[in-house]
Design a protein around this motif. Structure first.
Motif, PDB file in Angstrom:
ATOM      1  N   TYR A 105       0.810  -1.228   0.000  1.00 37.13           N
ATOM      2  CA  TYR A 105       0.000   0.000   0.000  1.00 37.13           C
ATOM      3  C   TYR A 105       0.843   1.279   0.000  1.00 37.13           C
ATOM      4  O   TYR A 105       0.619   2.169  -0.807  1.00 37.13           O
ATOM      5  CB  TYR A 105      -0.991   0.046   1.172  1.00 37.13           C
ATOM      6  N   GLN A 161      -7.294  -0.106   1.910  1.00 37.14           N
ATOM      7  CA  GLN A 161      -6.028   0.600   1.699  1.00 37.14           C
ATOM      8  C   GLN A 161      -5.517   0.399   0.269  1.00 37.14           C
ATOM      9  O   GLN A 161      -5.029   1.342  -0.354  1.00 37.14           O
ATOM     10  CB  GLN A 161      -4.976   0.114   2.692  1.00 37.14           C
ATOM     11  N   GLN A 162      -5.653  -0.822  -0.237  1.00 38.53           N
ATOM     12  CA  GLN A 162      -5.164  -1.055  -1.592  1.00 38.53           C
ATOM     13  C   GLN A 162      -6.016  -0.339  -2.624  1.00 38.53           C
ATOM     14  O   GLN A 162      -5.491   0.172  -3.624  1.00 38.53           O
ATOM     15  CB  GLN A 162      -5.114  -2.558  -1.886  1.00 38.53           C
TER      16      GLN A 162
END
Length: 271
Positions: A105, A161-162
């Protein structure tokens, strides 16, 4: 959101051409001599074992690592020859044309989601904060994360998050998207949302190079698959050819171990 650069505007032209790319760290040769070509609107999937050179190749394509030799050409407009040290403006132009989505990330932990997304457009590309914010909110809405705009990374799941990492890359308006094992750090139940988003981008015509161990995903999304080992592309071709009928013995060995990890190699079986 703006559309991906259309391949119809530049028929028969490659967006990315790499020739003889080499990279070593001290005495460790990571890339021996890599050649790849990616046409506009196409997806190249890089497969290979850990330590094969996939991440280093992606970092060289984004200017995060500086190759020792070879050339990188982007859209016929930017050509970097690493036999001579590229200038800072050339490296900046390379970074401006590509954007990386990292395995872990790499969001700034002290910034909110919105701040993470607009940092590059505002600070690096000198776009107005108002324009960058409006664009970021449009992108967040697309991935279903508008309500997370003021959250910090530690408040998000890995999949969220990704997706923010992908939005951050898109906000830079790159010609080329680079993905470094985008699902390897995720819990299995979170992988699907990220892969669906990448598949949507492929359908929209974004040019992408994706390092992945998700073979079924590569088979569905990629136009070409390249197997890299020891810093060399040993085999490349259509997903059907490379993943179903590999010609190189090392490719066959790698796929066998990935698909059937608990089986003993044929050479180890009893007579």
């Amino acid at each position: 959101m703006w559309p991906a650069e259309s391949s119809t505007r530049h028929p028969d032209a490659a967006l990315l051409t790499v020739r003889g790319l080499r990279k070593s760290f001290a005495s460790n040769r990571v890339l021996a001599s890599v050649d790849i070509t990616v046409e506009r609107g196409k997806v190249l999937a890089l497969i290979g074992p850990s330590g094969s050179g996939k991440t280093t190749l992606l970092r060289c394509l984004n200017g995060l690592a500086i190759a020792d030799g070879g050339t990188i050409d982007v859209a016929g407009e930017l050509n970097l020859d690493f036999a001579a040290a590229p200038s800072r403006p050339q490296l900046a132009a390379l970074r401006d044309r590509s954007a990386m989505v990292f395995q872990h990330y790499n969001l700034f932990p002290h910034m909110t989601v919105l701040q993470n997304i607009i940092e590059g457009p505002v600070v690096v590309q000198r776009r107005s904060r108002e324009e960058a914010t409006a664009e970021a909110l449009t992108l967040l809405d697309r991935v279903g994360l508008t309500e997370k705009r003021d959250s910090h990374p530690f408040e998000l799941s890995g999949g969220q998050q990704q997706r923010v990492g992908i939005v951050r890359a898109l906000a830079l308006r790159p010609q080329l998207l680079l993905f470094d094992e985008p699902t390897s750090a995720l819990d299995p139940e979170l992988v699907g949302d990220v892969l669906r988003l990448i598949r949507e981008l492929a359908d929209e015509g974004w040019t992408m190079v994706i390092a992945t161990h998700e073979l079924e995903f590569a088979r569905e999304v990629a136009h070409e698959v390249a197997f890299i080992d020891g810093g060399v592309i040993l085999e490349s071709g259509s997903p059907a050819q490379v993943l179903r009928d590999p010609q190189h013995p090392r490719t066959r060995q790698f796929l066998q171990r990935l698909l059937f990890p608990f089986e003993r190699p044929a050479s180890d079986t009893d007579e």
